[in-house]
Every structure is written in structure tokens, then in C-alpha cells.
Design a protein around this motif. Structure first.
Motif, PDB file in Angstrom:
ATOM      1  N   LEU A  64       0.842  -1.199   0.000  1.00 55.06           N
ATOM      2  CA  LEU A  64       0.000   0.000   0.000  1.00 55.06           C
ATOM      3  C   LEU A  64       0.873   1.243   0.000  1.00 55.06           C
ATOM      4  N   PHE A  65       0.443   2.239  -0.778  1.00 57.60           N
ATOM      5  CA  PHE A  65       1.142   3.515  -0.833  1.00 57.60           C
ATOM      6  C   PHE A  65       0.146   4.626  -0.541  1.00 57.60           C
ATOM      7  N   PRO A  66       0.473   5.533   0.381  1.00 58.74           N
ATOM      8  CA  PRO A  66      -0.450   6.617   0.744  1.00 58.74           C
ATOM      9  C   PRO A  66      -0.409   7.768  -0.265  1.00 58.74           C
ATOM     10  N   GLN A  67      -0.775   7.447  -1.499  1.00 54.11           N
ATOM     11  CA  GLN A  67      -0.774   8.425  -2.582  1.00 54.11           C
ATOM     12  C   GLN A  67      -1.979   8.177  -3.475  1.00 54.11           C
ATOM     13  N   GLU A  68      -2.349   9.194  -4.239  1.00 56.44           N
ATOM     14  CA  GLU A  68      -3.417   9.044  -5.225  1.00 56.44           C
ATOM     15  C   GLU A  68      -2.952   8.109  -6.342  1.00 56.44           C
ATOM     16  N   GLN A  69      -3.893   7.473  -7.001  1.00 53.90           N
ATOM     17  CA  GLN A  69      -3.585   6.502  -8.041  1.00 53.90           C
ATOM     18  C   GLN A  69      -2.731   7.102  -9.169  1.00 53.90           C
ATOM     19  N   MET A  70      -3.028   8.311  -9.585  1.00 55.56           N
ATOM     20  CA  MET A  70      -2.265   8.925 -10.686  1.00 55.56           C
ATOM     21  C   MET A  70      -0.798   9.132 -10.300  1.00 55.56           C
ATOM     22  N   VAL A  71      -0.558   9.506  -9.054  1.00 54.61           N
ATOM     23  CA  VAL A  71       0.814   9.714  -8.580  1.00 54.61           C
ATOM     24  C   VAL A  71       1.559   8.379  -8.548  1.00 54.61           C
ATOM     25  N   VAL A  72       0.878   7.346  -8.062  1.00 53.08           N
ATOM     26  CA  VAL A  72       1.487   6.019  -8.004  1.00 53.08           C
ATOM     27  C   VAL A  72       1.743   5.491  -9.417  1.00 53.08           C
ATOM     28  N   HIS A  73       0.805   5.714 -10.322  1.00 48.80           N
ATOM     29  CA  HIS A  73       0.979   5.270 -11.710  1.00 48.80           C
ATOM     30  C   HIS A  73       2.242   5.889 -12.310  1.00 48.80           C
ATOM     31  N   ALA A  74       2.460   7.168 -12.085  1.00 47.29           N
ATOM     32  CA  ALA A  74       3.663   7.840 -12.587  1.00 47.29           C
ATOM     33  C   ALA A  74       4.921   7.236 -11.953  1.00 47.29           C
ATOM     34  N   LEU A 105       8.514  -2.950  -6.343  1.00 47.37           N
ATOM     35  CA  LEU A 105       7.869  -2.276  -5.203  1.00 47.37           C
ATOM     36  C   LEU A 105       8.848  -1.361  -4.477  1.00 47.37           C
ATOM     37  N   ASP A 106      10.076  -1.800  -4.310  1.00 49.87           N
ATOM     38  CA  ASP A 106      11.091  -0.953  -3.667  1.00 49.87           C
ATOM     39  C   ASP A 106      11.407   0.273  -4.514  1.00 49.87           C
ATOM     40  N   GLU A 107      11.484   0.103  -5.832  1.00 50.60           N
ATOM     41  CA  GLU A 107      11.765   1.229  -6.730  1.00 50.60           C
ATOM     42  C   GLU A 107      10.605   2.229  -6.728  1.00 50.60           C
ATOM     43  N   ILE A 108       9.378   1.732  -6.714  1.00 50.91           N
ATOM     44  CA  ILE A 108       8.195   2.605  -6.637  1.00 50.91           C
ATOM     45  C   ILE A 108       8.238   3.398  -5.333  1.00 50.91           C
ATOM     46  N   ASP A 109       8.564   2.714  -4.251  1.00 53.40           N
ATOM     47  CA  ASP A 109       8.664   3.374  -2.945  1.00 53.40           C
ATOM     48  C   ASP A 109       9.709   4.483  -2.979  1.00 53.40           C
ATOM     49  N   ARG A 110      10.882   4.217  -3.560  1.00 58.60           N
ATOM     50  CA  ARG A 110      11.931   5.248  -3.672  1.00 58.60           C
ATOM     51  C   ARG A 110      11.438   6.424  -4.509  1.00 58.60           C
ATOM     52  N   ASN A 111      10.747   6.132  -5.608  1.00 57.64           N
ATOM     53  CA  ASN A 111      10.237   7.210  -6.461  1.00 57.64           C
ATOM     54  C   ASN A 111       9.228   8.065  -5.712  1.00 57.64           C
ATOM     55  N   LEU A 112       8.355   7.469  -4.958  1.00 54.97           N
ATOM     56  CA  LEU A 112       7.357   8.240  -4.209  1.00 54.97           C
ATOM     57  C   LEU A 112       8.002   9.049  -3.092  1.00 54.97           C
ATOM     58  N   ARG A 113       8.982   8.499  -2.438  1.00 50.89           N
ATOM     59  CA  ARG A 113       9.676   9.250  -1.392  1.00 50.89           C
ATOM     60  C   ARG A 113      10.433  10.428  -1.997  1.00 50.89           C
ATOM     61  N   GLY A 114      11.027  10.213  -3.154  1.00 48.30           N
ATOM     62  CA  GLY A 114      11.759  11.274  -3.838  1.00 48.30           C
ATOM     63  C   GLY A 114      10.852  12.371  -4.338  1.00 48.30           C
ATOM     64  N   ALA A 115       9.581  12.039  -4.588  1.00 50.05           N
ATOM     65  CA  ALA A 115       8.597  13.011  -5.071  1.00 50.05           C
ATOM     66  C   ALA A 115       7.919  13.724  -3.910  1.00 50.05           C
ATOM     67  N   GLY A 116       8.440  13.511  -2.703  1.00 53.65           N
ATOM     68  CA  GLY A 116       7.842  14.170  -1.549  1.00 53.65           C
ATOM     69  C   GLY A 116       6.755  13.347  -0.890  1.00 53.65           C
ATOM     70  N   GLY A 117       6.550  12.136  -1.397  1.00 53.34           N
ATOM     71  CA  GLY A 117       5.523  11.276  -0.835  1.00 53.34           C
ATOM     72  C   GLY A 117       6.072  10.476   0.315  1.00 53.34           C
ATOM     73  N   ARG A 118       5.178   9.956   1.136  1.00 52.53           N
ATOM     74  CA  ARG A 118       5.565   9.091   2.229  1.00 52.53           C
ATOM     75  C   ARG A 118       4.984   7.728   1.981  1.00 52.53           C
ATOM     76  N   SER A 119       5.769   6.706   2.191  1.00 54.94           N
ATOM     77  CA  SER A 119       5.297   5.337   2.061  1.00 54.94           C
ATOM     78  C   SER A 119       5.526   4.620   3.357  1.00 54.94           C
ATOM     79  N   PRO A 120       4.667   3.652   3.678  1.00 54.88           N
ATOM     80  CA  PRO A 120       4.847   2.905   4.938  1.00 54.88           C
ATOM     81  C   PRO A 120       6.110   2.098   4.929  1.00 54.88           C
TER      82      PRO A 120
END
Length: 122
Positions: free
Chosen positions: A25-35, A107-122
């Protein structure tokens, strides 16, 4: 004939494997996760075969480890700001491969991308 004997993965078989992959699970909107998924695919040298709001179908070519892999990434909206990502990976020619663990790697790469975009992942 060889594919029938060895269990080759096609784009259809990897799509039908929904529910059999590794989920996060990622605490982001679907469009952000898709990117973030598309960026992860690019970073991991995966080719995007299909892309839509509910996920991506990816392909990795022949390497010293395998005859190639098919990777499906499914996105499911849990709530407006919570998206479930499931990654399913299948080798093109099953028993003749030593494929990478694409599920955890993606999944790890997606997590890194979201963290780098200012997102937080569990």
C-alpha cells in the motif's frame, strides 16, 4: 510447442495472475502512483507494453539470467489517497530461467520514487 511444454508467460497469462503477486500500500493518489510505476519501469530497463489507469504490463528482454520476463503491475484505489500496488512476474520460459525477483525490486523502486517526489510510504 516449446512454450506449451515449458509454461511460457504471455501478456495474457501474466494479466490473469492478478491476485497471485506481492502487494504493498502507498499513501498516494492513483495517478501519482501510476507515474511512480512508469518511472520505476524505466529505471529498471523494463519496456512498457500496455499502460492504463489500473496498471501497466511490462517486459524485460533476454539476459544472461533468463529468456525474458513479463511483469504486470496492478493498481487498486483503496481510498482517495491510498493505492494498492500488486506486482506479478512470470518468466517467458519457466524452467529454463533464473529471473530477477521483479516483485520486490519494483515495489522498492516505486517506494523510492514516491519518497523522492515528496511522498511518504509505509
Amino acid at each position: 510447442l516449446a512454450c506449451m511444454l515449458t509454461g511460457c508467460a504471455t501478456t495474457d497469462t501474466v494479466k490473469q495472475a492478478r491476485g497471485e503477486g506481492t502487494k504493498r500500500l502507498f499513501p498516494q493518489e492513483q495517478m501519482v502512483v501510476h507515474a511512480a510505476v512508469a518511472a520505476a519501469a524505466k529505471a529498471r530497463n523494463l519496456d512498457i507494453v500496455e499502460s492504463g489507469p489500473e496498471g501497466l504490463l511490462l517486459s524485460y528482454g533476454v539476459s544472461w539470467r533468463s529468456f525474458g520476463e513479463r511483469v504486470a503491475v496492478f493498481l487498486r484505489i483503496v481510498s482517495p489517497r491510498l493505492t494498492e500496488v500488486e506486482v506479478v512476474s512470470r518468466p517467458v520460459m519457466g524452467p529454463l530461467n533464473f529471473p530477477r525477483d521483479w516483485e520486490i525490486a519494483m515495489l522498492d523502486e516505486i517506494d523510492r520514487n514516491l519518497r523522492g517526489a515528496g511522498g511518504r510510504s509505509p
